[in-house]
Design an enzyme around this catalytic site. Structure first.
Site, short mmCIF file in Angstrom:
data_model
loop_
_atom_site.label_atom_id
_atom_site.label_comp_id
_atom_site.label_asym_id
_atom_site.label_seq_id
_atom_site.Cartn_x
_atom_site.Cartn_y
_atom_site.Cartn_z
N HIS A 69 0.92 -1.25 -0.14
CA HIS A 69 -0.01 -0.02 -0.17
C HIS A 69 1.09 1.19 -0.11
O HIS A 69 2.01 1.18 0.60
CB HIS A 69 -0.86 0.01 1.16
CG HIS A 69 -1.43 1.29 1.62
ND1 HIS A 69 -1.01 2.17 2.67
CD2 HIS A 69 -2.65 1.86 0.85
CE1 HIS A 69 -1.65 3.39 2.53
NE2 HIS A 69 -2.79 3.20 1.58
N SER A 70 0.52 2.14 -0.69
CA SER A 70 1.08 3.50 -0.87
C SER A 70 2.68 3.24 -1.09
O SER A 70 2.84 2.79 -2.34
CB SER A 70 1.06 4.19 0.54
OG SER A 70 1.59 5.55 0.64
N LEU A 71 3.47 3.75 -0.29
CA LEU A 71 4.97 3.59 -0.79
C LEU A 71 5.13 2.19 -0.82
O LEU A 71 6.05 1.79 -2.05
CB LEU A 71 5.99 4.03 0.18
CG LEU A 71 7.28 3.63 0.30
CD1 LEU A 71 7.97 4.31 -1.01
CD2 LEU A 71 7.94 4.29 1.51
N PHE B 245 -1.95 -0.88 -3.81
CA PHE B 245 -3.16 -0.35 -3.46
C PHE B 245 -2.61 1.36 -3.21
O PHE B 245 -1.90 1.55 -2.27
CB PHE B 245 -3.75 -1.01 -2.04
CG PHE B 245 -4.27 -2.17 -2.41
CD1 PHE B 245 -5.70 -2.41 -2.87
CD2 PHE B 245 -3.56 -3.29 -2.32
CE1 PHE B 245 -6.31 -3.50 -3.19
CE2 PHE B 245 -3.87 -4.51 -2.31
CZ PHE B 245 -5.19 -4.71 -2.89
N HIS C 249 -6.76 8.32 2.04
CA HIS C 249 -5.56 7.62 1.28
C HIS C 249 -5.38 6.05 2.29
O HIS C 249 -4.90 5.30 1.60
CB HIS C 249 -4.39 8.26 1.55
CG HIS C 249 -3.13 7.84 1.04
ND1 HIS C 249 -2.83 7.20 -0.16
CD2 HIS C 249 -1.91 7.33 1.66
CE1 HIS C 249 -1.60 6.60 -0.48
NE2 HIS C 249 -1.20 6.67 0.70
#
Length: 433
Positions: free
Chosen positions: A269-271, A290, A386
């Site tokens: 997820h994210s980074l 994601f 987010h």
């Protein structure tokens, strides 16, 4: 007359194969469902060493470790380099000498997650959430019976960066590497990894070393005034060992040593999602990300070699095969209210900038499954959307009405072909004064 007849025969056939890779036979195999357990936790220490620790199962058979995950699968086309050493050599040649190498990529059909299934995406999202926490945390999502084994990485007291969990099927045939994303209060997290997470975010996903204005301290010295950025300097900065990418390649190689015959998937997820995507391209394995920031620019600056596939383009009478980078084993999942994934969390007064993040990229590799939560759920664009828990609870946990009306479970995965980013900047040879 003959051309007219040929056109009548060829056009339906070419339209059928229009969006398929050349030689794609994946639709003719029966895909099984898989069960996974949490086996290990993984992490990188402050010295950059990758460490694994086993997760012990409770003696009484109850508790958090006993939770399992069940996922649907499908066969996907994958292209893999002949070896990691040859891949790295080709990458270094591109960086140092601006020379490309024609690697002998191997084409294969491998078992990957069924990204057209909402249930499968939901289970993968739960795995990515669990990469942020330990199994005894109340925020840990219990998984279905298909994933009985898991283990952590990166949870040692001195670990300050790369961490997550490894999940495995009972027979070790498939391994899922889940990578933690950014831990920061603005994104709903925090903790000891926040400082190194921010450094990686600002180096990977900014246009030029996180240069927003004169008040910012850049993460590399490549800014040359105005809107100019030295390209060689920027690419050199991305090779530094403190970056998570080389740690990720080390982790993957350790996994293949531990599980030499297993099929490996990478998620995050994210980074963590962007790193999963970059590692998926490096090793030719399925990756699902994601709410990831745009990763295409990072892949280009890292000089990641990519195989070229051929896709049919249909004309009135004849068809040509046009080369395209083969990254279709990488899937991004995000929604339109997330300014990080959409590439709109930028500018001096944005919520990202106010927290010290320069999240400026927006173009994604592979194919993207985009949930239009702004139009269909009337969500406002907000950094607080987010988080992966929001995606799990409010996007993937219930049927998506626009897809149900179209006879699908999730939005159609599509390439981001016309995406443009960092258009205000000029990149080139601008030596330091």
């Amino acid at each position: 007359m003959l051309s007219t007849v040929l056109a009548a025969l060829l056009i339906p056939l070419l339209n059928f194969f229009g969006n398929k890779e050349f030689g794609d036979r994946t639709s003719y195999k029966v895909s099984p469902r898989l069960r996974f357990d949490l086996r290990h936790e993984h992490a990188a220490s402050s010295a950059g060493h990758v460490v694994f620790s086993d997760v012990r199962r409770p003696i009484d058979g109850h508790g958090f470790v006993g939770s399992t995950y069940e996922l649907g699968t499908r066969y996907v086309s994958s292209f893999r380099p002949p070896s990691f050493d040859e891949f790295t050599e080709a990458r270094m040649r591109s960086i140092r000498h601006a020379q490309s190498t024609d690697l002998p990529w191997s084409s294969d059909e491998i078992l990957g997650p069924d990204v057209d299934s909402r249930e499968t995406l939901l289970e993968l999202a739960k795995m990515t959430n669990n990469a942020y926490i330990t199994p005894n945390d109340t925020a840990w999502y219990k998984l279905s019976a298909e994933w009985p084994h898991h283990y952590p990485f990166g949870w040692e007291p001195d670990a300050d960066g790369f961490r997550g969990h490894v999940f495995a099927t009972p027979d070790n045939s498939t391994i899922v590497l889940s990578i933690k994303g950014t831990s920061a209060s603005i994104f709903g997290g925090g903790g000891p990894t926040a400082k190194k997470d921010k450094f990686n975010d600002n180096l990977l996903f900014s246009c030029c070393c996180a240069r927003i204005d004169w008040t910012w301290t850049t993460v590399c010295g490549c800014y040359r005034g105005g809107w100019k950025c030295d390209q060689d300097c920027l690419e050199s900065a991305l090779i530094e060992e403190s970056l998570f990418y080389p740690i990720g390649t080390n982790l993957y190689n350790n996994l293949t040593y531990m599980y030499p015959t297993s099929n490996i998937w990478i998620i995050g997820h994210s980074l963590g999602g962007a790193l999963a995507s970059l590692l998926g391209i490096t090793f030719g394995v399925p990756a699902v990300a994601f709410e990831s920031p745009g990763d295409r620019l990072a892949a280009k600056r890292l000089h990641l070699p990519s195989p070229v596939c051929y896709f049919f383009i249909t004309f009135v009478v004849l068809a040509e095969r046009t080369p395209q980078p083969s990254t279709h084993h990488v899937t991004h999942v995000y929604h339109t209210a997330d300014p990080i994934a959409m590439g709109t969390c930028n500018g001096l007064l944005s919520s990202c900038a106010l927290a010290g993040y320069a999240m400026e990229t927006k173009c994604h590799l592979g194919k993207s499954i985009v949930y239009d939560t702004v139009s269909n759920l009337s969500w406002s664009v907000d950094i607080r959307t987010h988080g992966i828990i929001n995606v799990i609870e409010n996007v993937l946990s219930k049927p998506w009405l626009p897809c149900e009306e179209a006879g699908r479970e999730v939005p159609v995965p599509q390439q981001e072909l016309d995406c443009v980013e960092c258009y205000s900047w000029e990149f080139g040879d601008f030596p330091a004064r």
